[in-house]
Design a protein around this motif. Structure first.
Motif, mmCIF file in Angstrom:
data_model
loop_
_atom_site.group_PDB
_atom_site.id
_atom_site.type_symbol
_atom_site.label_atom_id
_atom_site.label_comp_id
_atom_site.label_asym_id
_atom_site.label_seq_id
_atom_site.Cartn_x
_atom_site.Cartn_y
_atom_site.Cartn_z
ATOM 1 N N PRO A 58 -11.548 -33.218 -30.449
ATOM 2 C CA PRO A 58 -12.772 -32.791 -31.135
ATOM 3 C C PRO A 58 -13.745 -33.956 -31.308
ATOM 4 O O PRO A 58 -13.355 -35.129 -31.292
ATOM 5 C CB PRO A 58 -12.259 -32.282 -32.494
ATOM 6 C CG PRO A 58 -10.811 -31.982 -32.281
ATOM 7 C CD PRO A 58 -10.342 -32.986 -31.266
ATOM 8 N N ASN A 59 -14.990 -33.612 -31.506
ATOM 9 C CA ASN A 59 -16.056 -34.590 -31.695
ATOM 10 C C ASN A 59 -15.703 -35.557 -32.824
ATOM 11 O O ASN A 59 -15.302 -35.158 -33.907
ATOM 12 C CB ASN A 59 -17.354 -33.845 -32.037
ATOM 13 C CG ASN A 59 -18.540 -34.768 -32.158
ATOM 14 O OD1 ASN A 59 -18.680 -35.732 -31.409
ATOM 15 N ND2 ASN A 59 -19.413 -34.478 -33.113
ATOM 16 N N GLY A 86 -18.017 -29.145 -40.400
ATOM 17 C CA GLY A 86 -18.733 -28.199 -39.559
ATOM 18 C C GLY A 86 -19.701 -27.341 -40.316
ATOM 19 O O GLY A 86 -20.067 -27.604 -41.463
ATOM 20 N N THR A 104 -26.258 -26.775 -30.190
ATOM 21 C CA THR A 104 -24.941 -27.418 -30.162
ATOM 22 C C THR A 104 -25.071 -28.936 -30.158
ATOM 23 O O THR A 104 -24.256 -29.640 -30.768
ATOM 24 C CB THR A 104 -24.122 -26.937 -28.954
ATOM 25 O OG1 THR A 104 -24.896 -27.069 -27.749
ATOM 26 C CG2 THR A 104 -23.704 -25.486 -29.123
ATOM 27 N N ALA A 157 -25.598 -29.929 -33.701
ATOM 28 C CA ALA A 157 -24.345 -29.904 -34.466
ATOM 29 C C ALA A 157 -23.502 -31.137 -34.172
ATOM 30 O O ALA A 157 -22.984 -31.798 -35.087
ATOM 31 C CB ALA A 157 -23.574 -28.627 -34.148
ATOM 32 N N ALA A 158 -23.336 -31.460 -32.889
ATOM 33 C CA ALA A 158 -22.511 -32.611 -32.524
ATOM 34 C C ALA A 158 -23.113 -33.907 -33.046
ATOM 35 O O ALA A 158 -22.389 -34.802 -33.514
ATOM 36 C CB ALA A 158 -22.335 -32.670 -31.012
ATOM 37 N N MET A 205 -20.496 -33.092 -36.635
ATOM 38 C CA MET A 205 -19.702 -31.888 -36.836
ATOM 39 C C MET A 205 -18.644 -31.777 -35.752
ATOM 40 O O MET A 205 -18.825 -32.261 -34.628
ATOM 41 C CB MET A 205 -20.596 -30.652 -36.824
ATOM 42 C CG MET A 205 -21.557 -30.582 -37.990
ATOM 43 S SD MET A 205 -22.557 -29.084 -37.982
ATOM 44 C CE MET A 205 -23.629 -29.396 -39.393
ATOM 45 N N ASN A 206 -17.550 -31.095 -36.098
ATOM 46 C CA ASN A 206 -16.512 -30.841 -35.109
ATOM 47 C C ASN A 206 -16.060 -29.386 -35.093
ATOM 48 O O ASN A 206 -15.094 -29.055 -34.406
ATOM 49 C CB ASN A 206 -15.315 -31.769 -35.307
ATOM 50 C CG ASN A 206 -14.718 -31.688 -36.701
ATOM 51 O OD1 ASN A 206 -14.704 -30.639 -37.326
ATOM 52 N ND2 ASN A 206 -14.225 -32.817 -37.205
ATOM 53 N N LEU A 259 -17.770 -25.102 -35.380
ATOM 54 C CA LEU A 259 -18.743 -24.061 -35.687
ATOM 55 C C LEU A 259 -17.986 -22.757 -35.933
ATOM 56 O O LEU A 259 -17.128 -22.378 -35.140
ATOM 57 C CB LEU A 259 -19.738 -23.876 -34.546
ATOM 58 C CG LEU A 259 -20.701 -25.030 -34.266
ATOM 59 C CD1 LEU A 259 -21.576 -24.711 -33.064
ATOM 60 C CD2 LEU A 259 -21.567 -25.341 -35.489
ATOM 61 N N CYS A 298 -19.714 -25.971 -26.498
ATOM 62 C CA CYS A 298 -18.732 -26.427 -27.491
ATOM 63 C C CYS A 298 -17.572 -27.148 -26.804
ATOM 64 O O CYS A 298 -17.056 -28.150 -27.324
ATOM 65 C CB CYS A 298 -18.222 -25.240 -28.310
ATOM 66 S SG CYS A 298 -19.442 -24.596 -29.487
ATOM 67 N N LEU A 357 -16.844 -29.344 -30.095
ATOM 68 C CA LEU A 357 -17.031 -28.518 -31.281
ATOM 69 C C LEU A 357 -15.985 -27.410 -31.280
ATOM 70 O O LEU A 357 -16.058 -26.472 -30.469
ATOM 71 C CB LEU A 357 -18.434 -27.912 -31.290
ATOM 72 C CG LEU A 357 -19.582 -28.924 -31.360
ATOM 73 C CD1 LEU A 357 -20.914 -28.227 -31.131
ATOM 74 C CD2 LEU A 357 -19.586 -29.651 -32.697
ATOM 75 N N SER A 412 -12.322 -25.237 -26.636
ATOM 76 C CA SER A 412 -12.889 -25.420 -27.975
ATOM 77 C C SER A 412 -12.433 -24.351 -28.955
ATOM 78 O O SER A 412 -12.467 -24.581 -30.173
ATOM 79 C CB SER A 412 -14.420 -25.422 -27.896
ATOM 80 O OG SER A 412 -14.890 -24.242 -27.265
#
Length: 893
Positions: free
Chosen positions: A285-286, A347, A369, A372-373, A377-378, A380, A397, A402, A445
């Motif tokens: 994950p991110n 997230g 997206t 978000a990254a 965030m990791n 959604l 994702c 994500l 993801s």
């Protein structure tokens, strides 16, 4: 199998109900002409955009115009197009409508093929005979008026469709019910056999990685033996025998080299193979590692003839689930573990990107997206009142790390929240679930399934697997995607909402408002829930977005009570009283927006830091919400409809940073001479690097009134409490005092660009933050460093055309004034670009400077705004964003 997208010219026309099936009047025999003329249609898309483009409706998102569009959902709409028939003699041809929204009758050359009612399951029709001997054919799709489904307020037990519910009216949207072809229509030309479904499952351990392919095939040949024989050049395969077919899997590394090729026969309808990958590049994950993706090319073969082919991209990782540290035995596993590493979830909840979800361009998915990254965030959560989203969301994702929490299409309704047991509904829910499981499970993801949003069998008690609806879904998940966690609903209980009561909160929702000063800080600071899958704080949208969607008489600070247009754009999210209590009366719209966004950011930051202080007793936070599908005047989103990130977006990004110093405090206002007490915490990434936290007490003019230094040792816990910060509240000229925390890695292992954290307190009880509005003396000077340069991201494994280019430039920003510049942030002034910065809404005290990197993308968020299309096109060809830096109290605003 070959897929041909029907992307030629489409037209749409509106009718009164049943008229398109009758055609002529029974009484006088004349043609029944319809409500509109034939209009150019967008496919994928929705009727509203086509009506607006043709001048039939005003822009539905401006003021209260959407009220004048509610007739659209009550008409029948006919789409038509003429397409060329592929020259494939003897082969089976299917018409596939991937997204019919909602109840449809499908006709080719005037003959009815069938009916369909489920927007999340493709409608598939055999058109082999209907197209035989033709060079062209006409396709007509009749969409009945939208079903009268529940909006946010109603009875969940009486829901009966699998149609997205949010656009029947929700707290973050109006009633504007989409109707149209929201996904592609295509022809599929089949060889005698084709893949029916593909399942990709990956795993990894100390021995290496694995990719397991599970495939089923189905006979797609024509009805008579002679045509089958012709297809196979005389090699007729009798019914029920698959021995002539083989499955080939060719695996390519993330850099494109062939890893291995496996080939084995299909001895029956279903087959599987396992590919071992020694020393795999693992997907994380991110924020926890990289996201290498392997390409899996699958071919169905008859000798050297390719009958069907599919290509997927997947990551190799082990996904596990554990109970939280110290969690009770009856709790569900809320800690996600990837490759043996516990992942603290940082997230947000994702709503549909637009009311007209069929008209959303791929670029907007990429931008959202990316946003978000970039906000650290990791995960959604794809919310159950919205969509089973288009493939592009899950692809990105996968690429960006994500994790996806995917809900089935069910949601609470307020009057009752009990999952529907209506036979018609359960049948359609089963169809949706099976299709979603078979397609989304192939994305690395995807991390968890949920039965839906806020399903409750009694007040404040989330539904469990004892409910037959959710028990059915659990069986489907176990059958089609057995390795992934399935939660009955979100929140999953045993109580629904966050509470001050101890020992009863596992996964909870709430609240969605700033709870007041000091109540907000005692509620969240002392909570003991295990997971926080939905909560928020509301804030007013950016002035630029407000000016675009509200007419001039409504561009002033106001309460939702006092302005029906504001009420129409966010009735639930009235922050006026809250914000005037903190700041006093506002002089203009910009001042109101900035103050409201400050309180939203303040409220969210505290919740996130409070949850994170208990890592992994608390296993994560999902902010409600990342985005909104229409322009609210105020809402709980981090990014408004105009794609303007709010202050809260950047404060959430900071609170989610892998290395972050935080202060636990109890209120915002104090008396001069009172003892201030707050605990200092430092959050660190998996490296557990040694960190020093420097704390400073400052006044508005930048004078350091006191300073402290504390250290967290290397190798310690991911969360370290460094001790108590105590001082006597000082007297300052404006009543404001500031605590700044700065986390510094003693071995320079981390980037500390995001490490500063400023807390603003006041020694005034009446309108504590008023003096921040009236502050003068800050002066910003910004200098561009270099020219704009293109930053490209791609979806393709071959890295060909960019999906969305970003243009990047750095700036040096200096405060050459005599007072602090609060909430410094860049603004793009041409409206030709959308902007993401590496940092924004930060303070600069006198004499301080900061390097800020800005990424701009030529992107129009409004599906109706054709006027801006040329601006966007010009911006792509000759990028020249105009960036200005502003702060909270600057007079230019």
């Amino acid at each position: 199998m070959r897929e041909i997208i029907l992307n030629g010219e489409w037209e749409v026309k509106g009718f009164w109900p049943w008229v398109p099936l009758k055609g002529t009047s029974m009484e006088i025999g004349s043609e029944l002409m319809g409500v509109t003329e034939w209009l150019p249609a967008s496919v994928p898309g929705g009727v509203h955009k086509d009506l607006h483009a043709a001048g039939w409706i005003d822009h539905p998102y401006r003021d209260m115009n959407s009220l004048n569009c509610e007739w659209v959902e009550n008409r029948w709409w006919v789409y038509k197009t003429v397409f060329e028939v592929p020259d494939e003699p003897g082969k089976k041809i299917e018409l596939v409508c991937k997204g019919l929204d909602y109840e449809a009758i499908v006709m080719v050359n005037g003959e009815t093929l069938g009916e369909h009612a489920n927007m999340f399951v493709p409608a598939v029709f055999d058109v082999t005979e209907a197209l035989r001997g033709r060079q062209t054919a006409e396709l007509r799709i009749v969409l009945r008026h939208s079903p009268d489904e529940m909006g946010q307020i109603g009875k969940t037990s009486e829901t009966f469709t699998q149609k997205s519910r949010f656009n029947y009216k929700w707290d973050f949207s109006t009633r504007l019910v989409n109707i149209g072809l929201w996904d592609e229509a295509c022809l599929r030309v089949h060889e005698p056999f084709s893949f029916d479904e593909i399942g990709l499952f990956t795993d990894a351990d100390e021995k290496g990685g694995r990719i397991e392919v599970k495939a089923s095939i189905s006979r797609k040949c024509a009805a008579d033996a002679e045509s089958v024989s012709n297809l196979l050049d005389g090699a007729f395969i009798p019914d029920g025998e698959f021995g002539a077919c083989e499955l080939e899997a060719r695996i390519f590394s993330p850099s494109g080299e062939i890893v291995t090729t496996l080939r084995q026969p299909f001895n029956q309808e279903r087959g599987s193979l396992i590919v071992d990958i020694p020393q795999p590049l693992l997907w994380f994950p991110n924020g926890y590692g990289e996201q290498p993706l392997y390409t899996v090319r699958l071919r169905l073969l008859d000798g050297d003839d390719v009958l069907d082919e599919q290509t997927h991209r997947t990551g190799i990782r082990r996904l596990e689930y554990r109970r939280n540290e110290g969690a009770p035995d009856d709790s569900l596993p809320y800690t996600f573990v990837v490759n043996g590493v516990p992942i603290y979830i940082r997230g947000a909840n994702l709503t549909p990107l637009d009311h007209l979800y069929g008209n959303v361009e791929n670029e907007k998915y990429v931008w959202m997206t990316e946003a978000a990254a970039r906000a650290n965030m990791n995960m959604l959560r794809v919310w159950g009142g919205g969509l089973i989203e288009k493939e592009i969301l899950y692809e990105w994702c996968d690429r960006l790390g994500l994790l996806v929490w995917q809900e089935f299409i069910q949601s609470s309704s307020g009057i009752d929240n009990e999952p529907s047991k209506q036979p018609e509904f359960l049948e359609k829910l089963t169809e949706t679930a099976k299709h979603a499981l078979r397609t989304k499970r192939n994305h690395v993801s995807l991390a968890v399934w949920s039965g839906g949003n806020e399903l409750m069998s009694e007040p404040d008690r989330p539904s469990t697997f004892a409910d037959p609806n959710l028990a059915m879904l659990r069986e489907l998940v176990a059958e089609h995607d057995p390795g992934r966690l399935f939660l009955p609903t979100s929140a999953s209980g045993p109580v629904q909402y966050i509470t001050r009561e101890k020992g009863v909160s596992h996964d909870v929702h709430g609240h969605w408002k700033y709870e007041g000063n000091p109540a907000h800080y005692s509620l969240y600071g002392e909570a003991d829930h295990l997971f926080h899958s939905e909560f928020g704080v509301d804030g007013v949208s950016s002035p630029r977005t407000l000016r675009k969607y509200l007419s001039e008489p409504h561009l002033k600070p106001t309460s939702m009570r006092d302005d029906p247009v504001w009420r129409h754009h966010g009735e639930w999210w009235d922050t006026y009283d809250r914000d005037t209590e903190m700041f006093g009366e506002f002089r203009d719209l910009t001042e109101f927006s900035r103050a409201s966004q400050w309180m939203q950011a303040e409220g969210l930051r505290f919740i996130l830091e409070a949850n994170r202080r208990r890592q992994f007793r608390n296993s994560g936070s999902l902010v409600w919400q990342l985005n909104e599908p229409w322009p609210n005047a105020g809402c709980t989103n981090l990014i408004d409809y105009g794609l303007e990130p709010k202050m809260a977006y950047y404060w959430v990004k900071n609170a989610f940073a892998p290395n972050h110093a935080a202060l636990h405090y109890r209120k915002l206002d104090y008396s001069v001479g009172e003892t201030f007490e707050g605990e200092i915490f430092v959050f660190r990434d998996a490296q557990r690097s040694s960190a020093i936290v420097r704390a400073e007490l400052l006044d508005t003019n930048g004078a350091v009134l006191a300073s402290w230094e504390q250290q967290a040792d290397e190798g310690g816990a991911s969360v370290a409490e460094l001790g108590m910060l105590r001082f006597e509240v000082p007297h300052t000229a404006d009543g404001l005092f500031y605590v700044r925390l700065r986390a510094e890695d003693t071995e320079a292992k981390i980037d500390t660009a995001q490490a500063d954290n400023l807390y603003v307190f006041s020694a005034r009880r009446l309108h504590p933050y008023r003096s921040a509005l009236d502050s003068a003396g800050a002066k910003l000077d910004a200098e561009a460093l270099g020219e704009w340069r293109e930053i490209v991201r791609n979806r393709s494994g071959e890295r060909t055309e960019p999906d969305l280019p970003f243009w990047r430039r750095s700036y040096r920003v200096v405060n050459s004034g005599t007072a602090v510049a609060l909430h410094v942030h860049p603004q793009e002034m041409t409206d030709g670009y959308r902007l993401l910065a590496d940092d924004a809404y930060f303070p600069l005290f006198p004499g301080e400077e900061k390097i800020v990197t800005v990424d701009c993308a030529a992107l129009n968020p409004d599906v109706f705004d054709a006027e801006n299309d040329q601006v966007q096109a010009d911006a792509r060809q000759s990028p020249n964003p105009d960036i200005a830096f502003v702060h909270f109290s600057n007079p230019d605003r």
